[in-house]
Design a protein around this motif. Structure first.
Motif, PDB file in Angstrom:
ATOM      1  N   VAL A 166      -8.962 -21.984  42.844  1.00 61.08           N
ATOM      2  CA  VAL A 166      -7.758 -22.049  43.676  1.00 61.08           C
ATOM      3  C   VAL A 166      -7.731 -20.895  44.671  1.00 61.08           C
ATOM      4  CG1 VAL A 166      -5.245 -21.849  43.652  1.00 61.08           C
ATOM      5  CG2 VAL A 166      -6.387 -23.318  41.992  1.00 61.08           C
ATOM      6  N   ILE A 167      -8.079 -19.696  44.173  1.00 60.29           N
ATOM      7  CA  ILE A 167      -8.072 -18.512  45.046  1.00 60.29           C
ATOM      8  C   ILE A 167      -9.110 -18.649  46.151  1.00 60.29           C
ATOM      9  CG2 ILE A 167      -8.570 -16.037  45.130  1.00 60.29           C
ATOM     10  CD1 ILE A 167      -7.361 -15.831  42.325  1.00 60.29           C
ATOM     11  N   SER A 168     -10.320 -19.072  45.777  1.00 61.61           N
ATOM     12  CA  SER A 168     -11.385 -19.202  46.773  1.00 61.61           C
ATOM     13  C   SER A 168     -11.071 -20.278  47.808  1.00 61.61           C
ATOM     14  CB  SER A 168     -12.713 -19.525  46.080  1.00 61.61           C
ATOM     15  OG  SER A 168     -12.627 -20.775  45.393  1.00 61.61           O
ATOM     16  N   PHE A 169     -10.251 -21.261  47.423  1.00 61.27           N
ATOM     17  CA  PHE A 169      -9.912 -22.333  48.359  1.00 61.27           C
ATOM     18  C   PHE A 169      -8.766 -21.934  49.285  1.00 61.27           C
ATOM     19  CE2 PHE A 169      -7.455 -26.110  49.519  1.00 61.27           C
ATOM     20  CZ  PHE A 169      -8.444 -26.883  50.119  1.00 61.27           C
ATOM     21  N   TYR A 170      -7.724 -21.321  48.725  1.00 58.14           N
ATOM     22  CA  TYR A 170      -6.512 -21.072  49.504  1.00 58.14           C
ATOM     23  C   TYR A 170      -6.510 -19.728  50.233  1.00 58.14           C
ATOM     24  CZ  TYR A 170      -4.213 -25.173  47.543  1.00 58.14           C
ATOM     25  OH  TYR A 170      -3.886 -26.460  47.209  1.00 58.14           O
ATOM     26  N   VAL A 171      -7.087 -18.690  49.631  1.00 53.90           N
ATOM     27  CA  VAL A 171      -7.005 -17.357  50.241  1.00 53.90           C
ATOM     28  C   VAL A 171      -7.606 -17.315  51.643  1.00 53.90           C
ATOM     29  CG1 VAL A 171      -7.830 -14.977  50.075  1.00 53.90           C
ATOM     30  CG2 VAL A 171      -6.809 -16.081  48.092  1.00 53.90           C
ATOM     31  N   PRO A 172      -8.832 -17.839  51.868  1.00 50.20           N
ATOM     32  CA  PRO A 172      -9.364 -17.812  53.246  1.00 50.20           C
ATOM     33  C   PRO A 172      -8.482 -18.569  54.230  1.00 50.20           C
ATOM     34  CG  PRO A 172     -11.101 -18.317  51.671  1.00 50.20           C
ATOM     35  CD  PRO A 172      -9.815 -18.409  50.926  1.00 50.20           C
ATOM     36  N   ARG A 173      -7.912 -19.682  53.783  1.00 50.33           N
ATOM     37  CA  ARG A 173      -7.062 -20.468  54.676  1.00 50.33           C
ATOM     38  C   ARG A 173      -5.747 -19.756  54.977  1.00 50.33           C
ATOM     39  NH1 ARG A 173     -10.489 -23.462  52.114  1.00 50.33           N
ATOM     40  NH2 ARG A 173     -11.274 -25.422  52.994  1.00 50.33           N
ATOM     41  N   ILE A 174      -5.231 -19.033  53.981  1.00 47.88           N
ATOM     42  CA  ILE A 174      -4.000 -18.274  54.208  1.00 47.88           C
ATOM     43  C   ILE A 174      -4.242 -17.164  55.226  1.00 47.88           C
ATOM     44  CG2 ILE A 174      -2.366 -16.677  53.132  1.00 47.88           C
ATOM     45  CD1 ILE A 174      -2.586 -18.379  50.589  1.00 47.88           C
ATOM     46  N   PHE A 175      -5.364 -16.451  55.071  1.00 47.04           N
ATOM     47  CA  PHE A 175      -5.686 -15.387  56.022  1.00 47.04           C
ATOM     48  C   PHE A 175      -5.908 -15.951  57.420  1.00 47.04           C
ATOM     49  CE2 PHE A 175      -6.643 -12.634  52.372  1.00 47.04           C
ATOM     50  CZ  PHE A 175      -6.094 -11.451  52.825  1.00 47.04           C
ATOM     51  N   TYR A 176      -6.566 -17.096  57.494  1.00 44.59           N
ATOM     52  CA  TYR A 176      -6.798 -17.719  58.796  1.00 44.59           C
ATOM     53  C   TYR A 176      -5.474 -18.129  59.439  1.00 44.59           C
ATOM     54  CZ  TYR A 176      -8.634 -20.897  62.328  1.00 44.59           C
ATOM     55  OH  TYR A 176      -8.926 -21.515  63.512  1.00 44.59           O
ATOM     56  N   GLY A 213      -8.824  -8.756  49.686  1.00 46.55           N
ATOM     57  CA  GLY A 213      -9.555 -10.014  49.790  1.00 46.55           C
ATOM     58  C   GLY A 213     -10.825 -10.094  48.978  1.00 46.55           C
ATOM     59  N   GLY A 214     -11.036  -9.145  48.064  1.00 46.99           N
ATOM     60  CA  GLY A 214     -12.191  -9.269  47.183  1.00 46.99           C
ATOM     61  C   GLY A 214     -13.197  -8.142  47.245  1.00 46.99           C
ATOM     62  N   TRP A 215     -13.052  -7.232  48.217  1.00 47.80           N
ATOM     63  CA  TRP A 215     -14.032  -6.140  48.298  1.00 47.80           C
ATOM     64  C   TRP A 215     -14.011  -5.231  47.066  1.00 47.80           C
ATOM     65  CZ3 TRP A 215     -12.921  -0.775  48.948  1.00 47.80           C
ATOM     66  CH2 TRP A 215     -14.064   0.025  49.076  1.00 47.80           C
ATOM     67  N   PRO A 216     -12.837  -4.803  46.564  1.00 48.02           N
ATOM     68  CA  PRO A 216     -12.859  -3.958  45.356  1.00 48.02           C
ATOM     69  C   PRO A 216     -13.525  -4.648  44.165  1.00 48.02           C
ATOM     70  CG  PRO A 216     -10.710  -3.845  46.422  1.00 48.02           C
ATOM     71  CD  PRO A 216     -11.464  -4.956  47.081  1.00 48.02           C
ATOM     72  N   GLU A 217     -13.248  -5.943  43.987  1.00 47.31           N
ATOM     73  CA  GLU A 217     -13.870  -6.668  42.878  1.00 47.31           C
ATOM     74  C   GLU A 217     -15.388  -6.724  43.050  1.00 47.31           C
ATOM     75  OE1 GLU A 217      -9.736  -8.509  43.450  1.00 47.31           O
ATOM     76  OE2 GLU A 217     -11.318  -7.577  44.637  1.00 47.31           O
ATOM     77  N   MET A 276     -16.026 -13.529  59.382  1.00 48.96           N
ATOM     78  CA  MET A 276     -16.698 -12.461  58.636  1.00 48.96           C
ATOM     79  C   MET A 276     -16.259 -12.480  57.173  1.00 48.96           C
ATOM     80  SD  MET A 276     -16.418  -9.381  61.458  1.00 48.96           S
ATOM     81  CE  MET A 276     -17.329  -8.199  60.473  1.00 48.96           C
ATOM     82  N   PHE A 277     -14.968 -12.666  56.966  1.00 51.27           N
ATOM     83  CA  PHE A 277     -14.444 -12.719  55.601  1.00 51.27           C
ATOM     84  C   PHE A 277     -14.984 -13.943  54.862  1.00 51.27           C
ATOM     85  CE2 PHE A 277     -11.119 -14.174  52.635  1.00 51.27           C
ATOM     86  CZ  PHE A 277     -11.079 -13.081  51.784  1.00 51.27           C
ATOM     87  N   ASN A 278     -15.063 -15.078  55.556  1.00 51.34           N
ATOM     88  CA  ASN A 278     -15.609 -16.287  54.932  1.00 51.34           C
ATOM     89  C   ASN A 278     -17.050 -16.068  54.482  1.00 51.34           C
ATOM     90  OD1 ASN A 278     -13.220 -17.655  55.364  1.00 51.34           O
ATOM     91  ND2 ASN A 278     -13.895 -18.609  57.262  1.00 51.34           N
ATOM     92  N   TYR A 279     -17.830 -15.383  55.310  1.00 53.08           N
ATOM     93  CA  TYR A 279     -19.221 -15.098  54.931  1.00 53.08           C
ATOM     94  C   TYR A 279     -19.268 -14.231  53.670  1.00 53.08           C
ATOM     95  CZ  TYR A 279     -23.869 -13.027  55.011  1.00 53.08           C
ATOM     96  OH  TYR A 279     -25.120 -12.597  54.654  1.00 53.08           O
ATOM     97  N   CYS A 280     -18.409 -13.231  53.631  1.00 56.58           N
ATOM     98  CA  CYS A 280     -18.397 -12.329  52.473  1.00 56.58           C
ATOM     99  C   CYS A 280     -18.062 -13.077  51.188  1.00 56.58           C
ATOM    100  CB  CYS A 280     -17.391 -11.203  52.701  1.00 56.58           C
ATOM    101  SG  CYS A 280     -17.798 -10.092  54.071  1.00 56.58           S
ATOM    102  N   LYS A 281     -17.088 -13.977  51.252  1.00 53.14           N
ATOM    103  CA  LYS A 281     -16.672 -14.699  50.056  1.00 53.14           C
ATOM    104  C   LYS A 281     -17.688 -15.753  49.647  1.00 53.14           C
ATOM    105  CE  LYS A 281     -13.362 -14.241  48.177  1.00 53.14           C
ATOM    106  NZ  LYS A 281     -13.033 -13.343  47.037  1.00 53.14           N
ATOM    107  N   GLU A 282     -18.229 -16.464  50.626  1.00 52.67           N
ATOM    108  CA  GLU A 282     -19.167 -17.535  50.305  1.00 52.67           C
ATOM    109  C   GLU A 282     -20.478 -17.000  49.743  1.00 52.67           C
ATOM    110  OE1 GLU A 282     -19.586 -19.695  53.897  1.00 52.67           O
ATOM    111  OE2 GLU A 282     -17.540 -20.528  53.856  1.00 52.67           O
TER     112      GLU A 282
END
Length: 325
Positions: free
Chosen positions: A15-25, A117-121, A259-265
């Motif tokens: 759910v997070i991987s699906f919605y978070v990028p779209r929310i930021f966009y 957005g996931g960098w600390p993790e 850039m964020f999408n690349y990092c997450k994917e």
């Protein structure tokens, strides 16, 4: 029970991987769209040194200056105002500043976005045998440090202003003083921002903590662009210039989304951090533009001095002729 927990965690991650990028966009798009009416309707054309009684900022906006003339309007003044606005874009200086300012703002915006957005993790997962609880604890800890340390900007932001004022007061001309002051500030900002970007490309918690302070110092010394705009461009154009640069900062900031999408994917924040470290060199365009402005002023002064000497020579000849007569 264990399977239920693992299934729940997996569904949560999906759910997070699906919605978070779209929310930021979506946030980026809303922010960009909201800046357009601000730029059009609230950018002042000029702000006089002494505000007269009853001065209305809304009546002196840039868009109003471009309207058709009313019966009592001075058409020549309005035409000159529009020509001054268009004249800005005939110089290469503003495009160089757009590049430097745009990528500097991209660095600041991506830092804010990636912290949540996931960098600390990603950093914590670089350690061996790390648990999910430890990852969450590190995420909370470093975000708390980032938030609390931001309060220090209240005092840190005073330092760049003091450096600029000292440099102006100790130099022969204001232009030379601003140039020297910004050379110091931008050099410091470049070093700290580049160091922060490189350090945030490693999966090491100690380096990650240190990068927060590097980013803080880089932001503090590199954020003061307004005095440079006042010097490089005409003061009466300050409102329009601020509006243009605000819009550029928003538009370039949209690059953060892919850039964020690349990092997450790819589960890889290192590549984009190293790219940002390379793009950080564009901040050095500000001292280059200031040097160009100094050169223009010097040539203008020399031209005026030559013209004055030339006129004095003619005056001497005329005086001598009158004496002989």
């Amino acid at each position: 029970m264990g399977n239920d927990v693992s299934d729940f965690q997996e569904r949560s991650e999906n759910v997070i991987s699906f919605y978070v990028p779209r929310i930021f966009y979506l946030w980026c798009v809303i922010y960009a769209l909201s800046s357009i009416p601000k730029f059009l309707f609230f950018t002042p054309w000029r702000i006089p040194k002494g505000l007269p009684q009853g001065y209305c900022l809304l009546k002196n906006t840039w868009i109003r200056s471009c309207r058709d003339e009313t019966e009592n309007a001075d058409t020549s003044i309005k035409q000159n105002q529009l020509q001054e606005t268009l004249k800005i874009f005939k110089s290469v200086k503003i495009y160089l500043l757009f590049i430097g300012y745009g990528f500097f703002m991209l660095r600041l915006q991506s830092q804010i976005a990636w912290m949540s957005g996931g960098w600390p993790e990603w950093v914590k997962r670089g350690e061996a045998n790390v648990t999910q609880e430890e990852i969450e604890d590190f995420n909370t800890s470093i975000n708390r440090l980032y938030s609390v340390s931001g309060i220090s900007l209240i005092l840190l932001n005073v330092i760049p202003g003091c450096i600029l004022d000292y440099s102006k007061n100790r130099s022969k001309t204001v232009g030379i003083g601003i140039f020297k002051g910004y050379c110091i500030l931008i050099a410091i900002a470049f070093v700290f921002n580049t160091a922060a970007s490189i350090m945030q490309g490693f999966q090491n918690t100690s380096i990650a903590y240190a990068s927060i302070f590097m980013n803080l110092l880089g932001k503090s010394f590199g954020i003061s662009w307004s005095p440079a705009w006042l010097y490089i461009f005409s003061p009466v154009m300050y409102g329009s210039v601020v509006g243009f640069f605000t819009l550029i900062g928003v538009l370039v900031g949209l690059i953060n989304q892919p850039m964020f999408n690349y990092c997450k994917e790819n589960d890889d924040f290192a590549t984009m951090n190293f790219i940002q470290a390379g793009l950080g060199i564009t901040i050095l365009l500000l001292p280059i533009v200031l040097k160009m402005k100094n050169k223009e002023e010097k040539e203008s002064r020399l031209s005026i001095e030559k013209s004055a000497l030339h006129n004095d020579g003619f005056d001497d000849i005329e005086t001598k002729s009158e004496t002989e007569m």
